[in-house]
Design a protein around this motif. Structure first.
Motif, PDB file in Angstrom:
ATOM      1  N   GLN A 256      11.745 -12.982   2.877  1.00  0.00           N
ATOM      2  CA  GLN A 256      11.074 -12.027   3.752  1.00  0.00           C
ATOM      3  C   GLN A 256      11.572 -10.621   3.454  1.00  0.00           C
ATOM      4  O   GLN A 256      12.769 -10.385   3.361  1.00  0.00           O
ATOM      5  N   VAL A 257      10.608  -9.686   3.303  1.00  0.00           N
ATOM      6  CA  VAL A 257      10.912  -8.322   2.916  1.00  0.00           C
ATOM      7  C   VAL A 257      10.305  -7.364   3.945  1.00  0.00           C
ATOM      8  O   VAL A 257       9.106  -7.434   4.205  1.00  0.00           O
ATOM      9  N   PRO A 258      11.110  -6.459   4.540  1.00  0.00           N
ATOM     10  CA  PRO A 258      10.529  -5.462   5.445  1.00  0.00           C
ATOM     11  C   PRO A 258      10.020  -4.257   4.646  1.00  0.00           C
ATOM     12  O   PRO A 258      10.670  -3.790   3.724  1.00  0.00           O
ATOM     13  N   LEU A 259       8.824  -3.766   4.997  1.00  0.00           N
ATOM     14  CA  LEU A 259       8.262  -2.582   4.371  1.00  0.00           C
ATOM     15  C   LEU A 259       7.984  -1.533   5.450  1.00  0.00           C
ATOM     16  O   LEU A 259       7.547  -1.869   6.544  1.00  0.00           O
ATOM     17  N   SER A 260       8.232  -0.283   5.124  1.00  0.00           N
ATOM     18  CA  SER A 260       8.102   0.799   6.101  1.00  0.00           C
ATOM     19  C   SER A 260       6.635   1.137   6.361  1.00  0.00           C
ATOM     20  O   SER A 260       5.772   0.900   5.514  1.00  0.00           O
ATOM     21  N   PRO A 261       6.338   1.739   7.526  1.00  0.00           N
ATOM     22  CA  PRO A 261       4.961   2.134   7.831  1.00  0.00           C
ATOM     23  C   PRO A 261       4.415   3.184   6.868  1.00  0.00           C
ATOM     24  O   PRO A 261       3.218   3.196   6.593  1.00  0.00           O
ATOM     25  N   THR A 262       5.262   4.046   6.319  1.00  0.00           N
ATOM     26  CA  THR A 262       4.782   5.039   5.360  1.00  0.00           C
ATOM     27  C   THR A 262       4.333   4.371   4.063  1.00  0.00           C
ATOM     28  O   THR A 262       3.390   4.830   3.431  1.00  0.00           O
ATOM     29  N   LEU A 263       4.982   3.288   3.669  1.00  0.00           N
ATOM     30  CA  LEU A 263       4.597   2.561   2.463  1.00  0.00           C
ATOM     31  C   LEU A 263       3.291   1.802   2.692  1.00  0.00           C
ATOM     32  O   LEU A 263       2.413   1.789   1.835  1.00  0.00           O
ATOM     33  N   VAL A 264       3.148   1.184   3.856  1.00  0.00           N
ATOM     34  CA  VAL A 264       1.939   0.412   4.172  1.00  0.00           C
ATOM     35  C   VAL A 264       0.747   1.345   4.360  1.00  0.00           C
ATOM     36  O   VAL A 264      -0.345   1.085   3.879  1.00  0.00           O
ATOM     37  N   GLY A 265       0.957   2.464   5.051  1.00  0.00           N
ATOM     38  CA  GLY A 265      -0.088   3.471   5.219  1.00  0.00           C
ATOM     39  C   GLY A 265      -1.303   2.975   5.980  1.00  0.00           C
ATOM     40  O   GLY A 265      -1.199   2.246   6.961  1.00  0.00           O
ATOM     41  N   ASP A 266      -2.487   3.360   5.492  1.00  0.00           N
ATOM     42  CA  ASP A 266      -3.744   3.023   6.160  1.00  0.00           C
ATOM     43  C   ASP A 266      -4.106   1.547   6.045  1.00  0.00           C
ATOM     44  O   ASP A 266      -5.000   1.073   6.740  1.00  0.00           O
ATOM     45  N   ALA A 267      -3.439   0.816   5.176  1.00  0.00           N
ATOM     46  CA  ALA A 267      -3.724  -0.611   5.028  1.00  0.00           C
ATOM     47  C   ALA A 267      -3.437  -1.373   6.316  1.00  0.00           C
ATOM     48  O   ALA A 267      -4.019  -2.428   6.561  1.00  0.00           O
ATOM     49  N   ALA A 268      -2.568  -0.833   7.172  1.00  0.00           N
ATOM     50  CA  ALA A 268      -2.215  -1.506   8.426  1.00  0.00           C
ATOM     51  C   ALA A 268      -3.426  -1.675   9.331  1.00  0.00           C
ATOM     52  O   ALA A 268      -3.456  -2.592  10.157  1.00  0.00           O
ATOM     53  N   LYS A 269      -4.443  -0.816   9.171  1.00  0.00           N
ATOM     54  CA  LYS A 269      -5.631  -0.915  10.021  1.00  0.00           C
ATOM     55  C   LYS A 269      -6.428  -2.195   9.773  1.00  0.00           C
ATOM     56  O   LYS A 269      -7.182  -2.615  10.640  1.00  0.00           O
ATOM     57  N   PHE A 270      -6.279  -2.798   8.608  1.00  0.00           N
ATOM     58  CA  PHE A 270      -7.080  -3.974   8.265  1.00  0.00           C
ATOM     59  C   PHE A 270      -6.235  -5.209   7.967  1.00  0.00           C
ATOM     60  O   PHE A 270      -6.744  -6.198   7.471  1.00  0.00           O
ATOM     61  N   MET A 271      -4.935  -5.161   8.288  1.00  0.00           N
ATOM     62  CA  MET A 271      -4.059  -6.312   8.038  1.00  0.00           C
ATOM     63  C   MET A 271      -3.862  -7.103   9.317  1.00  0.00           C
ATOM     64  O   MET A 271      -3.428  -6.562  10.318  1.00  0.00           O
TER      65      MET A 271
END
Length: 185
Positions: A90-105
């Motif tokens: 399991q790997v944590p990724l920051s919100p800045t790295l995920v960006g706009d993709a979070a809207k559709f995940m």
């Protein structure tokens, strides 16, 4: 090392102590002087865009970016938790790295994560995802002369424009690149 004349769109290089992706390039041949290469680079860590001009003989350090398939598990505070599908780590990724993709995940969505060594650089969603509409206004028959649209909130919190006939609790296909409604699923 690669010559600046070998740069193409999408080429990834290391320069000025950072990782950069070539967005645009053009080769300029001067009448009397030497040739120049005018480029536009995007910093893969911060997203900053820089214009650079090189002499045609200069060289840059190219890098190898590996794509790993990972599965989105859940959101832990601000971080997004992903699982490597090969090692189950399991790997944590920051919100800045995920960006706009979070809207559709949504949970259990598989994404492609660009990795340089052990460092994640960016994520790429599938081109289409199927999501459930949790809130939308009812469409009234005869509202428009031609097909109209209305806003609908998806289960991930994103809002998309859907046709009037689409109702709440309907599964819809959404294009993750543009955020546009494609069809009912």
């Amino acid at each position: 090392m690669i010559s600046v004349t070998e740069l193409r769109n999408g080429t990834k290089v290391e320069m000025d102590g950072g990782l950069w992706e070539c967005l645009d390039y053009s080769h300029l041949k001067m009448g009397r002087g030497g040739a120049k290469v005018v480029t536009k680079f995007r910093n893969m860590e911060s997203g900053a865009i820089v214009d650079r001009t090189f002499n045609s003989g200069e060289k840059l350090q190219d890098i190898y970016v590996e794509g790993k398939t990972m599965q989105y598990l859940y959101k832990d505070g601000d971080d997004f938790m992903f699982m490597d599908m090969d090692t189950f780590e399991q790997v944590p990724l920051s919100p800045t790295l995920v960006g706009d993709a979070a809207k559709f995940m949504k949970e259990n969505t598989e994404v492609e994560v660009a990795m340089y060594g052990e460092k994640a650089l960016s994520i790429t969603l599938p081109n289409q995802v199927i999501l459930k509409i949790v809130e939308t206004d009812p469409g009234l028959r005869g509202d428009t002369a031609s097909g109209g649209t209305k806003p609908a909130r998806l289960e991930t919190g994103a809002t998309v424009q859907v046709p009037l006939f689409v109702e709440q609790d309907t599964l819809v296909k959404v294009d993750t690149r543009t955020g546009a409604y494609l069809s009912r699923a």
